[in-house]
Design an enzyme around this catalytic site. Structure first.
Site, PDB file in Angstrom:
ATOM      1  N   LYS A  49      44.147  36.565  44.910  1.00  0.00           N
ATOM      2  CA  LYS A  49      43.431  35.904  43.814  1.00  0.00           C
ATOM      3  C   LYS A  49      42.995  34.493  44.188  1.00  0.00           C
ATOM      4  O   LYS A  49      41.956  34.030  43.749  1.00  0.00           O
ATOM      5  CB  LYS A  49      44.308  35.846  42.556  1.00  0.00           C
ATOM      6  CG  LYS A  49      44.436  37.200  41.870  1.00  0.00           C
ATOM      7  CD  LYS A  49      44.857  37.047  40.408  1.00  0.00           C
ATOM      8  CE  LYS A  49      44.931  38.407  39.729  1.00  0.00           C
ATOM      9  NZ  LYS A  49      45.396  38.328  38.345  1.00  0.00           N
ATOM     10  N   LYS A  74      39.287  49.374  43.774  1.00  0.00           N
ATOM     11  CA  LYS A  74      39.875  49.697  42.478  1.00  0.00           C
ATOM     12  C   LYS A  74      38.858  49.499  41.349  1.00  0.00           C
ATOM     13  O   LYS A  74      38.099  48.528  41.386  1.00  0.00           O
ATOM     14  CB  LYS A  74      41.055  48.733  42.249  1.00  0.00           C
ATOM     15  CG  LYS A  74      42.244  49.340  41.586  1.00  0.00           C
ATOM     16  CD  LYS A  74      43.429  48.375  41.568  1.00  0.00           C
ATOM     17  CE  LYS A  74      43.361  47.395  40.435  1.00  0.00           C
ATOM     18  NZ  LYS A  74      44.633  46.753  40.087  1.00  0.00           N
ATOM     19  N   LYS A 131      38.050  45.131  35.907  1.00  0.00           N
ATOM     20  CA  LYS A 131      37.306  44.356  34.900  1.00  0.00           C
ATOM     21  C   LYS A 131      36.392  43.342  35.565  1.00  0.00           C
ATOM     22  O   LYS A 131      35.405  42.930  34.993  1.00  0.00           O
ATOM     23  CB  LYS A 131      38.287  43.561  34.021  1.00  0.00           C
ATOM     24  CG  LYS A 131      39.146  44.388  33.121  1.00  0.00           C
ATOM     25  CD  LYS A 131      40.272  43.522  32.538  1.00  0.00           C
ATOM     26  CE  LYS A 131      41.321  44.375  31.868  1.00  0.00           C
ATOM     27  NZ  LYS A 131      42.612  43.686  31.728  1.00  0.00           N
TER      28      LYS A 131
HETATM   29  P1  AMP Z   1      44.893  44.495  34.650  1.00  0.00           P
HETATM   30  O1  AMP Z   1      43.609  45.078  34.122  1.00  0.00           O
HETATM   31  O2  AMP Z   1      44.785  44.125  36.098  1.00  0.00           O
HETATM   32  O3  AMP Z   1      45.504  43.424  33.778  1.00  0.00           O
HETATM   33  O4  AMP Z   1      45.969  45.675  34.658  1.00  0.00           O
HETATM   34  C1  AMP Z   1      46.565  46.186  33.494  1.00  0.00           C
HETATM   35  C2  AMP Z   1      47.300  47.463  33.858  1.00  0.00           C
HETATM   36  O5  AMP Z   1      46.354  48.496  34.227  1.00  0.00           O
HETATM   37  C3  AMP Z   1      48.261  47.319  35.065  1.00  0.00           C
HETATM   38  O6  AMP Z   1      49.447  48.074  34.817  1.00  0.00           O
HETATM   39  C4  AMP Z   1      47.490  47.913  36.224  1.00  0.00           C
HETATM   40  O7  AMP Z   1      48.362  48.474  37.213  1.00  0.00           O
HETATM   41  C5  AMP Z   1      46.631  48.986  35.538  1.00  0.00           C
HETATM   42  N1  AMP Z   1      45.339  49.164  36.229  1.00  0.00           N
HETATM   43  C6  AMP Z   1      44.344  48.246  36.334  1.00  0.00           C
HETATM   44  N2  AMP Z   1      43.291  48.745  37.029  1.00  0.00           N
HETATM   45  C7  AMP Z   1      43.633  50.013  37.384  1.00  0.00           C
HETATM   46  C8  AMP Z   1      42.977  51.067  38.114  1.00  0.00           C
HETATM   47  N3  AMP Z   1      41.739  50.922  38.606  1.00  0.00           N
HETATM   48  N4  AMP Z   1      43.640  52.238  38.270  1.00  0.00           N
HETATM   49  C9  AMP Z   1      44.878  52.392  37.749  1.00  0.00           C
HETATM   50  N5  AMP Z   1      45.561  51.454  37.067  1.00  0.00           N
HETATM   51  C10 AMP Z   1      44.950  50.280  36.875  1.00  0.00           C
END
Ligand code: AMP
Ligand code: TRP
Length: 340
Positions: free
Chosen positions: A119, A202, A205
Site C-alpha cells: 500500500k 484481484k 474497489k
Molecule cells: P476489502 O475490500 O479489501 O476491505 O476486503 C474486505 C473483505 O473482502 C476481506 O475479507 C477480503 O479478504 C475480501 N475480499 C476483497 N477482495 C476480494 C476478492 N477479489 N476476492 C475474494 N475476497 C476478497
C-alpha cells in the site's frame, strides 16, 4: 450477546473497510461466509472506519460508505439480533487497546508486513503512521473481544500471525495468561475472485476500470454487459479444471459460476464442455442476476432507510462496548494504570 445457547464453537470477529463500492469479490470471499458462520459461532462484525482513514477518506463520503457497508452485510443476511454489527469508531476501546499494543509490538515485526509495503509503494516516507501501525489496531479489534476465530482471506493471514505474536508477548511481558491465541478461519467456501479484465489481479474497489468488477449494486443490464465484455480466450471450455491451466480469465469465470451455484468447478465444466464463452457468459449472467438480485433489492431498500441502518449500528456499538469495556478494564489493571 446472543442467548440462543447453540453457539458453542467460539467467538468470531471480522471486519471490512468502508472505502467504496462492495463487489462480488467481497461477497464471495467474505460476506457470504460471515452469514453462514452465524449458525455455529457468536459473531461480531465490524465496519472498520478507523482502518479506512489510514489512507485519506473524503469526510463528505465516509459516513455514507460506512452505512453502505453495513447495509451490504444486512442485505446479505447478517442478522443484527443474532450477531453484533457496528462501526469501529463508535467503540473507543479499539483505539485504546491499539495504543497499548503499539507499545508491545516491535518495529521489526511491522517492518515485515507485506500489505504495508504494497500500500505504501515507493513512497514509504510519506505513508501515514496509521498505515504502518494498522496491524496493531487489527490485533486490538480482535483481542478486545477475546475472539477465538477470525474468518479472513489469504491476504490477512500475516496480520493474524502478528495478532498471535502480540497476544503472546503481552502475556509474557506481564506474566499473565490473558489473551487467547486466535485461529484464522480460512474457509473452503471462501472464493478469491479476480478482475474481469485481468485474471491475474484481484477484483478490487480501487481498480480504475468499472468493467473489472461486478458491483453489488449493479442492475441486470450492467451485469450482463460486464460479463459480455469480460476478457476470455478463443478456446472452448474444457471438460475439467485441469484444462484451464494458464487460462486465468476463463478459470475466474468458472470459479465465479461454481461459487454462485454452490457447485464444484468440475461439475460446472461437465455441463459446458466444448462450448464457447457466449453461452457460458449468458448462463453466468442469469445465475448472477438470480443470486444477487434479492441482495441488491434489499440494499436499495436500506439505502432509503438510513435511520434503520444507523439504529442497527448504534445498538451494535452498545452491545460491543458491553463486551469490550470489562476486558479493557482488566488490561488497564494488568498494565498497571492508576484506576479512575
Ligand atoms: P476489502 O475490500 O479489501 O476491505 O476486503 C474486505 C473483505 O473482502 C476481506 O475479507 C477480503 O479478504 C475480501 N475480499 C476483497 N477482495 C476480494 C476478492 N477479489 N476476492 C475474494 N475476497 C476478497
Ligand atoms: N484488515 C482487514 C482488511 O483489510 C480488515 C480488518 C480490520 C479485519 N480489523 C480486522 C479483519 C479484524 C478481521 C479481523 O480486509
Amino acid at each position: 450477546m446472543t442467548d440462543s445457547g447453540k453457539k458453542t464453537l467460539g467467538r468470531i470477529f471480522s471486519g471490512a473497510q468502508p472505502t467504496g463500492d462492495m463487489h462480488l469479490g467481497n461477497y464471495l470471499g467474505a460476506i457470504r461466509n460471515w452469514v453462514r458462520l452465524q449458525e455455529d459461532y457468536e459473531c461480531i462484525y465490524c465496519v472498520v472506519d478507523l482502518h479506512a482513514i489510514t489512507t485519506f477518506q473524503d469526510p463528505r463520503l465516509l459516513a455514507g460508505h460506512t452505512r453502505e457497508a453495513a447495509a451490504t452485510y444486512l442485505a446479505a443476511g447478517v442478522d443484527p439480533k443474532e450477531s453484533i454489527l457496528f462501526n469501529q469508531s463508535q467503540v473507543p476501546a479499539h483505539a485504546e487497546l491499539a495504543w497499548i499494543f503499539a507499545c508491545v509490538a516491535r518495529m521489526g515485526w511491522l517492518n515485515r508486513m507485506t500489505q504495508f509495503k504494497d500500500k505504501a509503494g515507493k513512497h514509504r516516507e510519506k505513508a501515514s503512521i496509521g498505515l504502518y501501525s494498522y496491524p496493531t489496531l487489527m490485533a486490538a479489534d480482535i483481542l478486545v473481544y477475546k475472539a477465538t476465530h477470525v474468518p479472513v482471506g489469504d491476504d490477512q493471514k500475516q496480520h493474524l500471525e502478528l495478532t498471535r505474536d502480540i497476544a503472546q508477548k503481552f502475556n509474557s511481558d506481564f506474566g499473565v495468561e490473558y489473551f487467547p491465541l486466535v485461529e484464522p478461519l480460512i474457509l473452503g467456501g471462501a472464493t478469491r475472485v479476480m478482475s474481469l479484465r485481468d485474471g491475474t489481479a484481484k477484483m478490487s474497489k480501487s481498480d480504475p476500470s468499472d468493467y473489472s468488477r461486478i458491483s453489488l449494486t449493479d442492475d441486470p443490464d450492467t451485469i450482463a454487459r460486464k460479463f459480455r465484455k469480460a476478457r476470455t480466450d478463443g478456446e472452448p471450455l474444457p471438460g475439467e479444471i485441469a484444462g484451464l491451466k494458464d487460462r486465468p480469465e476463463a478459470l475466474n469465470l468458472v470459479t465465479i459460476f461454481a461459487a454462485l451455484a454452490d457447485r464444484k468447478r468440475d461439475d460446472v465444466l461437465a455441463d459446458f464442455a466444448g462450448q464457447g464463452f457466449a453461452d457460458f457468459k449468458a448462463a453466468l449472467t442469469d445465475l448472477a442476476v438470480e443470486k444477487l438480485g434479492p441482495l441488491t433489492a434489499e440494499m436499495i431498500r436500506l439505502k432509503d432507510d438510513p435511520g434503520y441502518v444507523d439504529g442497527v449500528l448504534r445498538d451494535g456499538a452498545r452491545r460491543a462496548a458491553a463486551i469490550a469495556e470489562p476486558i479493557l478494564r482488566e488490561v488497564r489493571d494488568i498494565v498497571g494504570f492508576l484506576r479512575p
